[in-house]
Design an enzyme around this catalytic site. Structure first.
Site, PDB file in Angstrom:
ATOM      1  N   ASN A   1     114.074 107.620  38.029  1.00 15.60           N
ATOM      2  CA  ASN A   1     115.003 109.132  37.686  1.00 15.60           C
ATOM      3  C   ASN A   1     114.898 109.973  38.612  1.00 15.60           C
ATOM      4  O   ASN A   1     114.431 110.415  37.375  1.00 15.60           O
ATOM      5  CB  ASN A   1     116.383 108.645  36.682  1.00 15.60           C
ATOM      6  CG  ASN A   1     116.954 109.521  36.755  1.00 15.60           C
ATOM      7  OD1 ASN A   1     117.265 110.486  37.972  1.00 15.60           O
ATOM      8  ND2 ASN A   1     118.069 109.472  36.285  1.00 15.60           N
ATOM      9  N   TRP A   2     114.783 111.047  39.279  1.00 15.84           N
ATOM     10  CA  TRP A   2     113.775 112.270  39.352  1.00 15.84           C
ATOM     11  C   TRP A   2     114.787 113.379  38.812  1.00 15.84           C
ATOM     12  O   TRP A   2     113.618 114.347  38.314  1.00 15.84           O
ATOM     13  CB  TRP A   2     113.242 112.498  40.939  1.00 15.84           C
ATOM     14  CG  TRP A   2     112.151 111.734  41.707  1.00 15.84           C
ATOM     15  CD1 TRP A   2     111.883 110.638  40.836  1.00 15.84           C
ATOM     16  CD2 TRP A   2     111.804 111.646  42.913  1.00 15.84           C
ATOM     17  NE1 TRP A   2     110.081 110.062  41.932  1.00 15.84           N
ATOM     18  CE2 TRP A   2     110.583 110.406  42.748  1.00 15.84           C
ATOM     19  CE3 TRP A   2     112.047 112.537  43.670  1.00 15.84           C
ATOM     20  CZ2 TRP A   2     109.819 111.024  43.739  1.00 15.84           C
ATOM     21  CZ3 TRP A   2     111.594 112.381  45.376  1.00 15.84           C
ATOM     22  CH2 TRP A   2     110.431 111.186  45.307  1.00 15.84           C
ATOM     23  N   LYS A   3     115.739 112.944  38.881  1.00 18.49           N
ATOM     24  CA  LYS A   3     117.020 113.960  37.986  1.00 18.49           C
ATOM     25  C   LYS A   3     117.134 114.846  38.961  1.00 18.49           C
ATOM     26  O   LYS A   3     116.579 114.703  40.021  1.00 18.49           O
ATOM     27  CB  LYS A   3     116.474 113.882  36.857  1.00 18.49           C
ATOM     28  CG  LYS A   3     116.424 113.454  35.695  1.00 18.49           C
ATOM     29  CD  LYS A   3     117.250 113.522  34.349  1.00 18.49           C
ATOM     30  CE  LYS A   3     116.814 112.095  33.844  1.00 18.49           C
ATOM     31  NZ  LYS A   3     116.963 111.734  32.657  1.00 18.49           N
TER      32      LYS A   3
ATOM     33  N   HIS B   1     125.742 107.397  34.734  1.00 12.99           N
ATOM     34  CA  HIS B   1     123.954 108.213  33.654  1.00 12.99           C
ATOM     35  C   HIS B   1     124.961 109.298  32.867  1.00 12.99           C
ATOM     36  O   HIS B   1     125.885 109.920  32.886  1.00 12.99           O
ATOM     37  CB  HIS B   1     123.210 109.149  34.651  1.00 12.99           C
ATOM     38  CG  HIS B   1     122.403 109.569  33.680  1.00 12.99           C
ATOM     39  ND1 HIS B   1     122.022 110.188  33.337  1.00 12.99           N
ATOM     40  CD2 HIS B   1     121.290 108.901  33.479  1.00 12.99           C
ATOM     41  CE1 HIS B   1     120.816 110.714  32.582  1.00 12.99           C
ATOM     42  NE2 HIS B   1     119.904 109.442  32.871  1.00 12.99           N
TER      43      HIS B   1
ATOM     44  N   GLU C   1     123.784 111.580  31.686  1.00 15.19           N
ATOM     45  CA  GLU C   1     123.666 113.803  31.642  1.00 15.19           C
ATOM     46  C   GLU C   1     125.075 114.028  32.876  1.00 15.19           C
ATOM     47  O   GLU C   1     125.837 115.392  33.052  1.00 15.19           O
ATOM     48  CB  GLU C   1     122.861 114.176  32.724  1.00 15.19           C
ATOM     49  CG  GLU C   1     121.325 114.357  31.962  1.00 15.19           C
ATOM     50  CD  GLU C   1     119.581 114.128  32.109  1.00 15.19           C
ATOM     51  OE1 GLU C   1     120.149 113.164  33.433  1.00 15.19           O
ATOM     52  OE2 GLU C   1     119.516 113.196  31.650  1.00 15.19           O
TER      53      GLU C   1
ATOM     54  N   GLU D   1     120.697 102.996  28.140  1.00 17.15           N
ATOM     55  CA  GLU D   1     119.833 104.527  27.575  1.00 17.15           C
ATOM     56  C   GLU D   1     120.809 105.413  26.495  1.00 17.15           C
ATOM     57  O   GLU D   1     121.495 105.480  26.615  1.00 17.15           O
ATOM     58  CB  GLU D   1     120.301 105.456  29.225  1.00 17.15           C
ATOM     59  CG  GLU D   1     119.406 104.654  30.154  1.00 17.15           C
ATOM     60  CD  GLU D   1     118.764 105.562  31.320  1.00 17.15           C
ATOM     61  OE1 GLU D   1     117.740 105.934  31.838  1.00 17.15           O
ATOM     62  OE2 GLU D   1     119.790 107.239  31.359  1.00 17.15           O
TER      63      GLU D   1
ATOM     64  N   GLY E   1     114.453 112.220  26.982  1.00 22.00           N
ATOM     65  CA  GLY E   1     113.717 113.182  27.283  1.00 22.00           C
ATOM     66  C   GLY E   1     113.493 114.132  26.257  1.00 22.00           C
ATOM     67  O   GLY E   1     113.212 114.887  26.177  1.00 22.00           O
TER      68      GLY E   1
ATOM     69  N   SER F   1     112.704 107.726  27.403  1.00 17.99           N
ATOM     70  CA  SER F   1     111.737 107.846  27.339  1.00 17.99           C
ATOM     71  C   SER F   1     110.384 106.997  27.477  1.00 17.99           C
ATOM     72  O   SER F   1     109.529 106.417  26.406  1.00 17.99           O
ATOM     73  CB  SER F   1     111.485 108.598  25.466  1.00 17.99           C
ATOM     74  OG  SER F   1     111.773 109.922  25.303  1.00 17.99           O
TER      75      SER F   1
ATOM     76  N   GLY G   1     112.535 108.542  33.437  1.00 12.92           N
ATOM     77  CA  GLY G   1     113.194 109.730  33.982  1.00 12.92           C
ATOM     78  C   GLY G   1     110.874 110.687  34.649  1.00 12.92           C
ATOM     79  O   GLY G   1     110.797 110.519  35.137  1.00 12.92           O
ATOM     80  N   GLY G   2     110.458 111.411  33.301  1.00 10.44           N
ATOM     81  CA  GLY G   2     110.239 112.144  32.641  1.00 10.44           C
ATOM     82  C   GLY G   2     108.983 111.291  33.416  1.00 10.44           C
ATOM     83  O   GLY G   2     107.826 111.862  34.075  1.00 10.44           O
TER      84      GLY G   2
HETATM   85  P1  13P Z   1     112.989 110.095  30.095  1.00 11.53           P
HETATM   86  O1  13P Z   1     112.075 109.041  30.369  1.00 11.53           O
HETATM   87  O2  13P Z   1     113.204 111.579  30.896  1.00 11.53           O
HETATM   88  O3  13P Z   1     114.159 110.277  29.222  1.00 11.53           O
HETATM   89  O4  13P Z   1     114.759 110.036  31.170  1.00 11.53           O
HETATM   90  C1  13P Z   1     115.972 108.952  31.013  1.00 11.53           C
HETATM   91  C2  13P Z   1     116.813 108.581  31.937  1.00 11.53           C
HETATM   92  O5  13P Z   1     117.621 109.253  31.829  1.00 11.53           O
HETATM   93  C3  13P Z   1     116.635 107.871  33.212  1.00 11.53           C
HETATM   94  O6  13P Z   1     117.991 107.760  33.222  1.00 11.53           O
END
Ligand code: 13P
Length: 252
Positions: free
Chosen positions: A8-10, A98, A100, A169, A175, A213, A234-235
């Site tokens: 997930n590149w966000k 998600h 967010e 999640e 993050g 994470s 994510g990251g």
């Molecule tokens: P991180 O891997 O950056 O913690 O993000 C997880 C996430 O929200 C994937 O959708």
């Protein structure tokens, strides 16, 4: 069942950065991968990623996903992207709910369920995210919260529920560098698995991803848990060497 590793590149990337990242990923995937792979990219780049799949053989096994989808089919909904549009761009997946979006866009359980339904109606697999906040975990409400979030999606989608992917999640792990321990994640996954089993006799087909994470160092132990069928990353999905290591850790 093969595991699914989804990036997930966000809200990250650019035409140049995406091309560099995917070229590196393609090179690393030339010899194949032990799992299913997807990248969920910002909507403006879906067409670019689709085009890159045609020019980079190593991306053949990488599916494309969006990070959100409208609950509406079409019409006067400025700024929204419909499931049919995503299908047009060869998306296989759309992340829905998600944390967010629940947090910053006030998405409710009911809206998330409608988005999942819109995706399924267009032949897109929704990756339905559930997860508790730190306050909810500390109050002992983790199970109640994730079951409520998933119940809304089950209720709205009936027998189609076997076509979804679920991502657990924990909000406090996203993050932050704080990962749920494999045992903590497994415990919640077992609850979600039981809930899905009660909803459909096809529950064995439903992949349950962990997200929060997940990285090259901790992926293998998380993915070794019996009810963890993959990861939503994510990251670490923005760095090809890290993402490739997670993919390599996702053998059945
Ligand atoms: P991180 O891997 O950056 O913690 O993000 C997880 C996430 O929200 C994937 O959708």
């Amino acid at each position: 069942m093969k595991k699914l590793i989804a990036g997930n590149w966000k809200m990250n990337g650019s035409l140049a950065a995406n091309e560099a990242l995917l070229a590196e990923l393609a090179a690393g995937l030339q010899a194949g991968a032990p799992c299913e792979i997807a990248v969920c990219v910002p909507a403006p780049y879906l067409a670019q990623v689709q085009a890159l799949k045609k020019t980079h053989a190593g991306l053949a096994q990488v599916d494309i996903g969006a990070q959100d989808v409208s609950a509406q089919a079409s019409g006067a909904y400025t700024g929204e992207v419909s499931a049919a549009m995503l299908k047009d761009l060869n998306c296989r997946y759309a992340v829905v709910g998600h944390s967010e979006r629940r947090q910053y866009h006030a998405e409710t359980d009911a809206l998330v369920a409608d988005k999942a339904r819109a995706a399924l109606a267009a032949g897109i697999t929704p990756i339905v995210c559930v997860g508790e906040t730190l306050a909810e975990r500390e109050a002992g409400r983790t199970v109640e919260v994730v079951k409520r979030q998933l119940a809304a999606v089950i209720h709205a989608n009936g027998h189609c529920i076997s076509e979804i992917v679920v991502a657990y999640e924990p909000v406090w792990a996203i993050g932050t560098g704080k990962t749920a321990t494999p045992e903590e994640a497994q415990a919640v996954h077992a609850v979600l698995r039981a809930q899905l089993k009660a909803a459909t006799d096809q529950s064995a087909r439903i992949k349950l991803l962990y997200g929060g994470s997940m990285n090259a160092a901790n992926a293998a132990t998380l993915l070794a848990q019996p009810d963890i069928d993959g990861g939503l990353i994510g990251g670490a999905s923005l760095k090809a060497p890290d993402f490739l290591k997670i993919i390599a850790a996702a053998h059945v």
